[in-house]
Motif scaffolding. Structure first.
Motif, short mmCIF file in Angstrom:
data_model
loop_
_atom_site.label_atom_id
_atom_site.label_comp_id
_atom_site.label_asym_id
_atom_site.label_seq_id
_atom_site.Cartn_x
_atom_site.Cartn_y
_atom_site.Cartn_z
N ARG A 136 0.86 -1.19 0.00
CA ARG A 136 0.00 0.00 0.00
C ARG A 136 0.90 1.24 0.00
O ARG A 136 0.95 1.99 0.98
N PRO A 137 1.62 1.49 -1.08
CA PRO A 137 2.59 2.59 -1.09
C PRO A 137 1.92 3.94 -0.99
O PRO A 137 0.83 4.16 -1.51
N ALA A 138 2.62 4.87 -0.33
CA ALA A 138 2.12 6.23 -0.17
C ALA A 138 2.99 7.23 -0.91
O ALA A 138 2.84 8.44 -0.72
N THR A 139 3.88 6.74 -1.76
CA THR A 139 4.75 7.62 -2.54
C THR A 139 4.92 7.06 -3.95
O THR A 139 4.65 5.89 -4.21
N PRO A 239 -6.35 -1.33 -4.20
CA PRO A 239 -7.26 -1.82 -5.24
C PRO A 239 -8.52 -0.95 -5.31
O PRO A 239 -9.03 -0.47 -4.29
N GLY A 240 -9.00 -0.76 -6.52
CA GLY A 240 -10.16 0.10 -6.74
C GLY A 240 -9.78 1.48 -7.22
O GLY A 240 -10.61 2.18 -7.79
N ASN A 241 -8.52 1.87 -6.98
CA ASN A 241 -8.01 3.13 -7.52
C ASN A 241 -7.78 2.92 -9.02
O ASN A 241 -7.10 1.98 -9.42
N ARG A 242 -8.32 3.80 -9.85
CA ARG A 242 -8.24 3.59 -11.30
C ARG A 242 -7.23 4.50 -11.98
O ARG A 242 -7.28 4.70 -13.19
N THR A 243 -6.31 5.07 -11.21
CA THR A 243 -5.25 5.86 -11.82
C THR A 243 -4.27 4.95 -12.54
O THR A 243 -4.23 3.74 -12.31
N ALA A 248 -1.09 0.08 -13.54
CA ALA A 248 0.23 -0.46 -13.86
C ALA A 248 0.54 -1.74 -13.10
O ALA A 248 1.46 -2.47 -13.46
N ILE A 249 -0.24 -2.02 -12.03
CA ILE A 249 -0.07 -3.27 -11.31
C ILE A 249 -1.35 -4.12 -11.37
O ILE A 249 -1.61 -4.96 -10.51
N ASN A 250 -2.17 -3.83 -12.39
CA ASN A 250 -3.37 -4.62 -12.69
C ASN A 250 -4.42 -4.54 -11.57
O ASN A 250 -5.17 -5.49 -11.36
N TRP A 251 -4.49 -3.40 -10.89
CA TRP A 251 -5.54 -3.18 -9.89
C TRP A 251 -6.69 -2.45 -10.54
O TRP A 251 -6.55 -1.70 -11.47
#
Length: 251
Positions: A136-139, A239-243, A248-251
């Motif tokens: 769950r990266p924050a950067t 997951p669920g973030n569509r940016t 780029a990580i298939n989420w």
């Protein structure tokens, strides 16, 4: 930031390439002469000269911009850079930086530093304030060039597409010490192509927090000036973030 400049900047970012490769180059976020001015100030800060190679005795000398004044502030305020970050992390999805931070300067003609292992940078803050690597990266990672960086000038190496490999070996809840993950980093994406972060003063790279990368030995003739800095996201990636960061990580 001018809204027209922002839209045009976002349109010039190859989002699909970022999703596939895990990084994107942004040409000339500031004019070349701004990068040249910043480099001149860094020479003054470290007390060495571009005209006196006899003083180049260390493989890496660290400098820093902690104030964001002058040319460094122009980098951080660049509408073109902001538009690229909007395109990758989403408008409002990242926190603006006021300064460049730490800047490693790599010198040729001396034995290399022992800091060239494959890795990703710490991207998650623990409750005690320390940082590590989690799912769950924050950067995200930003590379900014202040000098010419050709293929022989110690460009950062990036394993193309490795962000999709690393996400599969990280746990949702565990924040790991990157210094203990060397064997994992060595294996993740080892069969993927390697790209080199080359360019000129004023160029930048936006890099996915899971893109495995490494420094390398300097085989050129002129010192390499490049900042590597975290850009804080306004919310951890999930997951669920569509940016494009998530796609780029298939989420």
């Amino acid at each position: 930031m001018d809204s027209v400049d922002s839209v045009l900047g976002m349109e010039n970012v190859d989002v699909e390439r970022f999703i596939a490769d895990g990084f994107i180059k942004v040409d000339q976020v500031v004019p070349r002469e701004v990068g040249d001015e910043a480099r001149a100030l860094l020479w003054q800060q470290i007390g060495l000269s571009p005209d006196d190679p006899a003083g180049w005795t260390q493989p890496v000398v660290w400098a820093a911009d902690l104030t964001g004044v002058g040319p460094f502030g122009q980098f951080m305020a660049s509408p073109r850079l902001h538009a690229a970050l909007d395109a990758i992390a989403g408008p409002g999805g990242w926190h603006r930086r006021g300064s460049v931070g730490n800047i490693p300067i790599r010198f040729p003609r001396v034995p290399p530093a022992d800091d060239r292992g494959w890795h990703v940078d710490s991207n998650t803050q623990r409750a005690d304030g320390s940082w590590g690597v989690s799912r769950r990266p924050a950067t995200l990672l930003l590379l900014v060039l202040f000098s010419e960086v050709g293929k022989d000038d110690a460009p950062t190496r990036i394993r193309v597409g490795s962000q999709r490999d690393l996400v599969e070996v990280l746990d949702d809840d565990e924040v790991r010490d990157p210094m203990q993950m060397g064997p994992i980093f060595d294996e993740v994406g080892r069969d993927r192509a390697v790209a080199l972060a080359t360019g000129g003063p004023g160029d930048a790279y936006v890099v996915h927090p899971f893109a495995v990368h490494a420094a390398q030995e300097h085989f050129g003739t002129e010192p390499r000036f490049m900042a590597q800095m975290p850009v804080l996201l306004t919310a951890p990636l999930a997951p669920g973030n569509r940016t494009p960061l998530a796609r780029a990580i298939n989420w």
